[in-house]
Design a protein around this motif. Sequence first.
Motif, PDB file in Angstrom:
ATOM      1  N   VAL A  20      -2.744  19.713  -6.085  1.00 37.76           N
ATOM      2  CA  VAL A  20      -3.175  21.111  -6.139  1.00 37.76           C
ATOM      3  C   VAL A  20      -2.571  21.863  -4.961  1.00 37.76           C
ATOM      4  O   VAL A  20      -2.123  21.249  -3.981  1.00 37.76           O
ATOM      5  CB  VAL A  20      -4.720  21.230  -6.113  1.00 37.76           C
ATOM      6  N   LEU A  21      -2.546  23.174  -5.052  1.00 37.94           N
ATOM      7  CA  LEU A  21      -2.135  24.011  -3.930  1.00 37.94           C
ATOM      8  C   LEU A  21      -3.398  24.373  -3.156  1.00 37.94           C
ATOM      9  O   LEU A  21      -4.322  24.978  -3.707  1.00 37.94           O
ATOM     10  CB  LEU A  21      -1.427  25.273  -4.415  1.00 37.94           C
ATOM     11  N   HIS A  22      -3.450  23.988  -1.914  1.00 38.38           N
ATOM     12  CA  HIS A  22      -4.621  24.205  -1.060  1.00 38.38           C
ATOM     13  C   HIS A  22      -4.288  25.270  -0.017  1.00 38.38           C
ATOM     14  O   HIS A  22      -3.360  25.098   0.774  1.00 38.38           O
ATOM     15  CB  HIS A  22      -4.987  22.887  -0.368  1.00 38.38           C
ATOM     16  N   PHE A  23      -5.021  26.373  -0.042  1.00 42.00           N
ATOM     17  CA  PHE A  23      -4.785  27.477   0.897  1.00 42.00           C
ATOM     18  C   PHE A  23      -5.854  27.420   1.975  1.00 42.00           C
ATOM     19  O   PHE A  23      -7.051  27.448   1.686  1.00 42.00           O
ATOM     20  CB  PHE A  23      -4.788  28.814   0.152  1.00 42.00           C
ATOM     21  N   ASN A  24      -5.401  27.312   3.210  1.00 44.32           N
ATOM     22  CA  ASN A  24      -6.267  27.107   4.356  1.00 44.32           C
ATOM     23  C   ASN A  24      -6.101  28.282   5.320  1.00 44.32           C
ATOM     24  O   ASN A  24      -5.017  28.503   5.846  1.00 44.32           O
ATOM     25  CB  ASN A  24      -5.880  25.787   5.037  1.00 44.32           C
ATOM     26  N   GLN A  25      -7.193  29.018   5.530  1.00 45.88           N
ATOM     27  CA  GLN A  25      -7.139  30.180   6.409  1.00 45.88           C
ATOM     28  C   GLN A  25      -7.076  29.743   7.868  1.00 45.88           C
ATOM     29  O   GLN A  25      -7.878  28.923   8.300  1.00 45.88           O
ATOM     30  CB  GLN A  25      -8.378  31.039   6.158  1.00 45.88           C
ATOM     31  N   VAL A  26      -6.091  30.269   8.597  1.00 44.73           N
ATOM     32  CA  VAL A  26      -5.919  29.953  10.022  1.00 44.73           C
ATOM     33  C   VAL A  26      -5.812  31.268  10.795  1.00 44.73           C
ATOM     34  O   VAL A  26      -5.444  32.299  10.240  1.00 44.73           O
ATOM     35  CB  VAL A  26      -4.661  29.076  10.259  1.00 44.73           C
ATOM     36  N   MET A  86       0.835  -1.182   0.000  1.00 42.41           N
ATOM     37  CA  MET A  86       0.000   0.000   0.000  1.00 42.41           C
ATOM     38  C   MET A  86       0.879   1.245   0.000  1.00 42.41           C
ATOM     39  O   MET A  86       1.944   1.243   0.587  1.00 42.41           O
ATOM     40  CB  MET A  86      -0.892   0.036   1.231  1.00 42.41           C
ATOM     41  N   VAL A  87       0.374   2.292  -0.638  1.00 39.12           N
ATOM     42  CA  VAL A  87       1.052   3.588  -0.660  1.00 39.12           C
ATOM     43  C   VAL A  87       0.015   4.686  -0.522  1.00 39.12           C
ATOM     44  O   VAL A  87      -1.182   4.453  -0.660  1.00 39.12           O
ATOM     45  CB  VAL A  87       1.850   3.792  -1.973  1.00 39.12           C
ATOM     46  N   SER A  88       0.483   5.875  -0.278  1.00 36.96           N
ATOM     47  CA  SER A  88      -0.391   7.052  -0.254  1.00 36.96           C
ATOM     48  C   SER A  88      -0.015   7.957  -1.410  1.00 36.96           C
ATOM     49  O   SER A  88       1.148   8.029  -1.816  1.00 36.96           O
ATOM     50  CB  SER A  88      -0.225   7.818   1.057  1.00 36.96           C
ATOM     51  N   VAL A  89      -0.981   8.665  -1.936  1.00 33.86           N
ATOM     52  CA  VAL A  89      -0.775   9.633  -3.005  1.00 33.86           C
ATOM     53  C   VAL A  89      -0.941  11.028  -2.414  1.00 33.86           C
ATOM     54  O   VAL A  89      -1.876  11.272  -1.644  1.00 33.86           O
ATOM     55  CB  VAL A  89      -1.808   9.408  -4.136  1.00 33.86           C
ATOM     56  N   VAL A  90      -0.045  11.931  -2.741  1.00 34.70           N
ATOM     57  CA  VAL A  90      -0.157  13.303  -2.258  1.00 34.70           C
ATOM     58  C   VAL A  90      -1.322  13.964  -2.989  1.00 34.70           C
ATOM     59  O   VAL A  90      -1.295  14.115  -4.212  1.00 34.70           O
ATOM     60  CB  VAL A  90       1.152  14.088  -2.476  1.00 34.70           C
ATOM     61  N   GLN A  91      -2.332  14.334  -2.251  1.00 37.55           N
ATOM     62  CA  GLN A  91      -3.540  14.958  -2.808  1.00 37.55           C
ATOM     63  C   GLN A  91      -3.348  16.450  -3.046  1.00 37.55           C
ATOM     64  O   GLN A  91      -3.751  16.986  -4.059  1.00 37.55           O
ATOM     65  CB  GLN A  91      -4.711  14.750  -1.844  1.00 37.55           C
ATOM     66  N   ASN A  92      -2.748  17.133  -2.065  1.00 40.20           N
ATOM     67  CA  ASN A  92      -2.526  18.564  -2.206  1.00 40.20           C
ATOM     68  C   ASN A  92      -1.362  18.989  -1.324  1.00 40.20           C
ATOM     69  O   ASN A  92      -0.928  18.236  -0.460  1.00 40.20           O
ATOM     70  CB  ASN A  92      -3.789  19.370  -1.870  1.00 40.20           C
ATOM     71  N   VAL A  93      -0.890  20.175  -1.582  1.00 43.60           N
ATOM     72  CA  VAL A  93       0.091  20.817  -0.717  1.00 43.60           C
ATOM     73  C   VAL A  93      -0.686  21.913   0.005  1.00 43.60           C
ATOM     74  O   VAL A  93      -1.213  22.838  -0.634  1.00 43.60           O
ATOM     75  CB  VAL A  93       1.270  21.403  -1.518  1.00 43.60           C
ATOM     76  N   ALA A  94      -0.820  21.784   1.324  1.00 46.01           N
ATOM     77  CA  ALA A  94      -1.601  22.732   2.105  1.00 46.01           C
ATOM     78  C   ALA A  94      -0.715  23.869   2.604  1.00 46.01           C
ATOM     79  O   ALA A  94       0.379  23.628   3.117  1.00 46.01           O
ATOM     80  CB  ALA A  94      -2.256  22.020   3.285  1.00 46.01           C
ATOM     81  N   ILE A  95      -1.198  25.081   2.458  1.00 47.85           N
ATOM     82  CA  ILE A  95      -0.477  26.265   2.889  1.00 47.85           C
ATOM     83  C   ILE A  95      -1.391  27.045   3.826  1.00 47.85           C
ATOM     84  O   ILE A  95      -2.451  27.543   3.409  1.00 47.85           O
ATOM     85  CB  ILE A  95      -0.056  27.124   1.681  1.00 47.85           C
ATOM     86  N   ASP A  96      -1.013  27.123   5.097  1.00 52.55           N
ATOM     87  CA  ASP A  96      -1.773  27.914   6.060  1.00 52.55           C
ATOM     88  C   ASP A  96      -1.535  29.398   5.785  1.00 52.55           C
ATOM     89  O   ASP A  96      -0.422  29.800   5.419  1.00 52.55           O
ATOM     90  CB  ASP A  96      -1.345  27.588   7.489  1.00 52.55           C
ATOM     91  N   CYS A  97      -2.583  30.200   5.981  1.00 51.95           N
ATOM     92  CA  CYS A  97      -2.466  31.625   5.678  1.00 51.95           C
ATOM     93  C   CYS A  97      -3.560  32.398   6.401  1.00 51.95           C
ATOM     94  O   CYS A  97      -4.489  31.809   6.949  1.00 51.95           O
ATOM     95  CB  CYS A  97      -2.544  31.851   4.170  1.00 51.95           C
TER      96      CYS A  97
END
Length: 125
Positions: free
Chosen positions: A50-56, A1-12
């Motif tokens: 994808v690049l995922h931008f997450n507001q924190v 089993m492996v995992s696939v990188v779904q997104n790169v999360a960037i807190d902002c």
Amino acid sequence: MVSVVQNVAIDCTNAYELARFWSEVTGHPLHPDDRPGDDETLVMLPEGPVLHFNQVPEGKTVKNRIHLCLRPDSTREAEVDRLLALGATFVADHRKPDGTGWAVLADPEGNEFCVLRSAAERAAT
């Protein structure tokens, strides 16, 4: 089993505005459903995650442990100039007299990233 990188999360602190900056950097659009004020936004890259931008609520306080490295289709120097004009700031210069190395910039919220030599510049040396 492996995992696939779904997104790169960037807190902002402002997901939509930072995603707009990165959309300009990459030349790829925001997700069509993204709107100003959204807590999460996406830049839709054609390949890879994808690049995922997450507001924190908290701001950035220390150097990134993970960062993006960009390989421009123009020259490294032209890309550094373009990104500075978009609102990036210059952080550190790791370019060497022989043309190797990279430049470290930061996006408008202070997240560091590197600008590498283009494929053509690498092939020429």
